[in-house]
Design a protein around this motif. Structure first.
Motif, mmCIF file in Angstrom:
data_model
loop_
_atom_site.group_PDB
_atom_site.id
_atom_site.type_symbol
_atom_site.label_atom_id
_atom_site.label_comp_id
_atom_site.label_asym_id
_atom_site.label_seq_id
_atom_site.Cartn_x
_atom_site.Cartn_y
_atom_site.Cartn_z
ATOM 1 N N ARG A 195 64.807 0.831 5.428
ATOM 2 C CA ARG A 195 64.083 -0.178 6.215
ATOM 3 C C ARG A 195 63.226 -0.951 5.207
ATOM 4 O O ARG A 195 62.035 -0.706 5.072
ATOM 5 N N ASP A 196 63.925 -1.856 4.522
ATOM 6 C CA ASP A 196 63.330 -2.530 3.355
ATOM 7 C C ASP A 196 62.573 -3.798 3.787
ATOM 8 O O ASP A 196 63.186 -4.820 4.101
ATOM 9 N N ALA A 197 61.261 -3.716 3.769
ATOM 10 C CA ALA A 197 60.445 -4.842 4.238
ATOM 11 C C ALA A 197 60.579 -6.059 3.320
ATOM 12 O O ALA A 197 60.533 -7.209 3.774
ATOM 13 N N LEU A 198 60.776 -5.812 2.039
ATOM 14 C CA LEU A 198 60.905 -6.946 1.114
ATOM 15 C C LEU A 198 62.249 -7.657 1.305
ATOM 16 O O LEU A 198 62.328 -8.878 1.177
ATOM 17 N N LEU A 199 63.281 -6.901 1.624
ATOM 18 C CA LEU A 199 64.569 -7.527 1.924
ATOM 19 C C LEU A 199 64.423 -8.433 3.153
ATOM 20 O O LEU A 199 64.876 -9.584 3.148
ATOM 21 N N ALA A 200 63.764 -7.931 4.180
ATOM 22 C CA ALA A 200 63.545 -8.733 5.390
ATOM 23 C C ALA A 200 62.720 -9.978 5.062
ATOM 24 O O ALA A 200 63.046 -11.097 5.479
ATOM 25 N N ALA A 201 61.658 -9.785 4.278
ATOM 26 C CA ALA A 201 60.795 -10.908 3.910
ATOM 27 C C ALA A 201 61.575 -11.938 3.101
ATOM 28 O O ALA A 201 61.440 -13.154 3.308
ATOM 29 N N SER A 202 62.415 -11.462 2.193
ATOM 30 C CA SER A 202 63.186 -12.375 1.336
ATOM 31 C C SER A 202 64.148 -13.204 2.173
ATOM 32 O O SER A 202 64.318 -14.398 1.941
ATOM 33 N N ARG A 203 64.772 -12.558 3.155
ATOM 34 C CA ARG A 203 65.678 -13.308 4.029
ATOM 35 C C ARG A 203 64.924 -14.358 4.831
ATOM 36 O O ARG A 203 65.433 -15.449 5.080
ATOM 37 N N LEU A 204 63.695 -14.019 5.191
ATOM 38 C CA LEU A 204 62.883 -14.991 5.936
ATOM 39 C C LEU A 204 62.492 -16.177 5.031
ATOM 40 O O LEU A 204 62.411 -17.322 5.484
ATOM 41 N N VAL A 205 62.275 -15.902 3.752
ATOM 42 C CA VAL A 205 61.985 -16.989 2.801
ATOM 43 C C VAL A 205 63.175 -17.951 2.741
ATOM 44 O O VAL A 205 63.018 -19.175 2.773
ATOM 45 N N VAL A 206 64.384 -17.388 2.689
ATOM 46 C CA VAL A 206 65.589 -18.218 2.626
ATOM 47 C C VAL A 206 65.735 -19.040 3.914
ATOM 48 O O VAL A 206 66.064 -20.234 3.877
ATOM 49 N N GLU A 207 65.451 -18.409 5.055
ATOM 50 C CA GLU A 207 65.502 -19.128 6.336
ATOM 51 C C GLU A 207 64.458 -20.245 6.387
ATOM 52 O O GLU A 207 64.707 -21.325 6.924
ATOM 53 N N THR A 208 63.301 -19.986 5.831
ATOM 54 C CA THR A 208 62.228 -20.982 5.784
ATOM 55 C C THR A 208 62.704 -22.231 5.046
ATOM 56 O O THR A 208 62.513 -23.364 5.489
ATOM 57 N N ASN A 209 63.378 -21.979 3.935
ATOM 58 C CA ASN A 209 63.906 -23.086 3.147
ATOM 59 C C ASN A 209 65.015 -23.821 3.900
ATOM 60 O O ASN A 209 65.072 -25.057 3.905
ATOM 61 N N ARG A 210 65.883 -23.056 4.580
ATOM 62 C CA ARG A 210 66.963 -23.683 5.368
ATOM 63 C C ARG A 210 66.372 -24.601 6.440
ATOM 64 O O ARG A 210 66.807 -25.749 6.601
#
Ligand SMILES: [Zn+2]
Length: 415
Positions: free
Chosen positions: A234-249
């Motif tokens: 349950r990797d919080a940084l992986l989730a956060a990183s995906r959210l960063v990519v979505e933010t950019n999208r």
């Protein structure tokens, strides 16, 4: 009438003289609000304004208003201004330009013996930067009744000094009451790269982007980086990183000057061989249109829910600031364009990505802003720079727009 032109050399010299107060070795300025250096900057402005025949009022939050009387002094003033405080490592132009451009307008009107029907006022707003005391744009916010003066006077810096105490200690707490403003203009460096990149001298600012800020808390589970198989993490940084990519999208796919940024992230436990169990991050979403801003946020919330489910983390998104998009007065914006045209200057419409004192003045008076390019789009930086001819051009646009709003009553000699 021929368009008026300011004395660009005098304006530049005033900017350079002012920049000596709080000058940093790298060529920037550090003049934090309500410090002794701010007092020196204020004193200098007041002294120059008095020398130009202006009278001074100071209000309860320390905003300074320098007034050049109108032929009909009972008319609401045509006002311009900006701020004299800087970021801790700020430059020579952010804020200072708008105040000095206003002073140059008055000096030039004096040179030419032009009297306007409405009075002209130059404002120096207290604590625009918000780095010593929050919130930003405090003085103009109080003036526009966005904030109660009592609450603002009680705001404290990191050393526990209140705004009220700091104002008294520099001698800038007054009792002037707010007056109705006939029109408000603010000249400012763009603080972005658009004008420079397009080879344009003047930006006719249509308004400022709306902003929504969030604190995002991602919670997973700390676990050993070796024994924990990928599918059980349950990797919080992986989730956060995906959210960063979505933010950019989201920012790249929505219209209306969409921007979205994750600027801060804290990872816990932040250890080489532990799957991160918690991330705190910020999210800054901006757009020129309120409905598009909301759609961006809803899209990001849906993305966050999907990512949370897929990563078996929780993502809590909490809104901490909402600032509606502002739209400046179409007639005044057109007056800015017309002044630029009359002066033969290139001009384009632009939306401000940052907030300014003008955004609050816009709530109580017809308002417009004039942007000029800054080198490399760089601002809030000691290397902030601008070209003397473009600094002068912006002030020349300002004088014509202000005179059009204040109406010429007499001119002793032709421009
Ligand atoms: Zn500024």
């Amino acid at each position: 009438m021929q368009p008026l032109k300011v004395d660009g050399e005098r304006l530049w010299q005033s900017l350079m003289d002012l920049a000596r107060i709080g000058a940093t070795p790298k060529g920037g300025v550090r003049r934090l609000t309500l410090t002794d250096l701010d007092r020196q900057g204020r004193d200098t402005f007041v002294q120059w304004a008095r020398a130009a025949g202006m009278t001074i009022r100071i209000d309860a939050i320390g905003n300074i208003f320098a007034r050049r009387a109108g032929v009909d002094d009972s008319l609401p003033p045509v006002m311009t201004g900006s701020h004299l405080d800087t970021q801790p490592s700020g430059g020579k132009f952010d804020g200072a330009y708008g105040v000095m451009a206003g002073l140059e307008v008055v000096r030039r009107l004096n040179d030419l013996g032009i009297r306007t029907r409405a009075p002209i006022e130059v404002a120096a707003w207290t604590n625009e930067e918000g780095s010593r005391f929050v919130p930003t744009m405090m003085g103009s916010g109080v003036y526009a009744s966005v904030y109660a003066v009592g609450e603002m006077l009680a705001q404290k810096d990191v050393d526990g000094v209140s705004v009220g105490e700091a104002l008294k200690s520099i001698g800038y707490q007054g009792d002037a009451k707010p007056v109705k403003v006939g029109a408000y203009f603010e000249a400012h460096i763009e603080q972005g790269p658009v004008l420079e990149n397009t080879g344009t001298t003047i930006g006719a600012v249509q308004g400022a982007l709306g902003q929504r800020w969030f604190d995002v808390e991602v919670t997973g589970q700390d676990s050993h980086a070796g024994p924990t198989p990928m599918e059980l993490r349950r990797d919080a940084l992986l989730a956060a990183s995906r959210l960063v990519v979505e933010t950019n999208r989201v920012a790249c796919t929505y219209p209306d000057n969409a921007r979205a940024t994750v600027g801060h992230m804290r990872v816990a436990p932040n250890s080489r061989n532990v799957v991160p169990g918690a991330v705190n991050m910020t999210l800054d979403v901006r757009n020129a249109k309120d409905e598009t801003l909301l759609a961006m946020v809803e899209d990001l919330r849906r993305s966050a829910a999907k990512i949370a489910a897929e990563t078996r983390c929780t993502i809590d998104v909490k809104e901490v600031l909402y600032f509606a998009p502002s739209h400046f007065d179409p007639k005044l914006v057109e007056s800015v364009r017309a002044s630029a045209r009359a002066l033969g200057l290139s001009c384009r419409d632009i939306v401000s990505g940052a907030a300014h004192d003008a955004v609050y003045l816009n709530r109580i008076a017809p308002t417009a802003m004039i942007f000029v390019p800054c080198e490399g789009g760089l601002s809030h930086n000691e290397l902030e720079n601008a070209r003397p001819d473009e600094i002068a051009a912006g002030a020349s646009v300002l004088i014509n727009a202000m005179v059009a709003a204040a109406v010429v009553a007499e001119a002793a000699q032709a421009a």
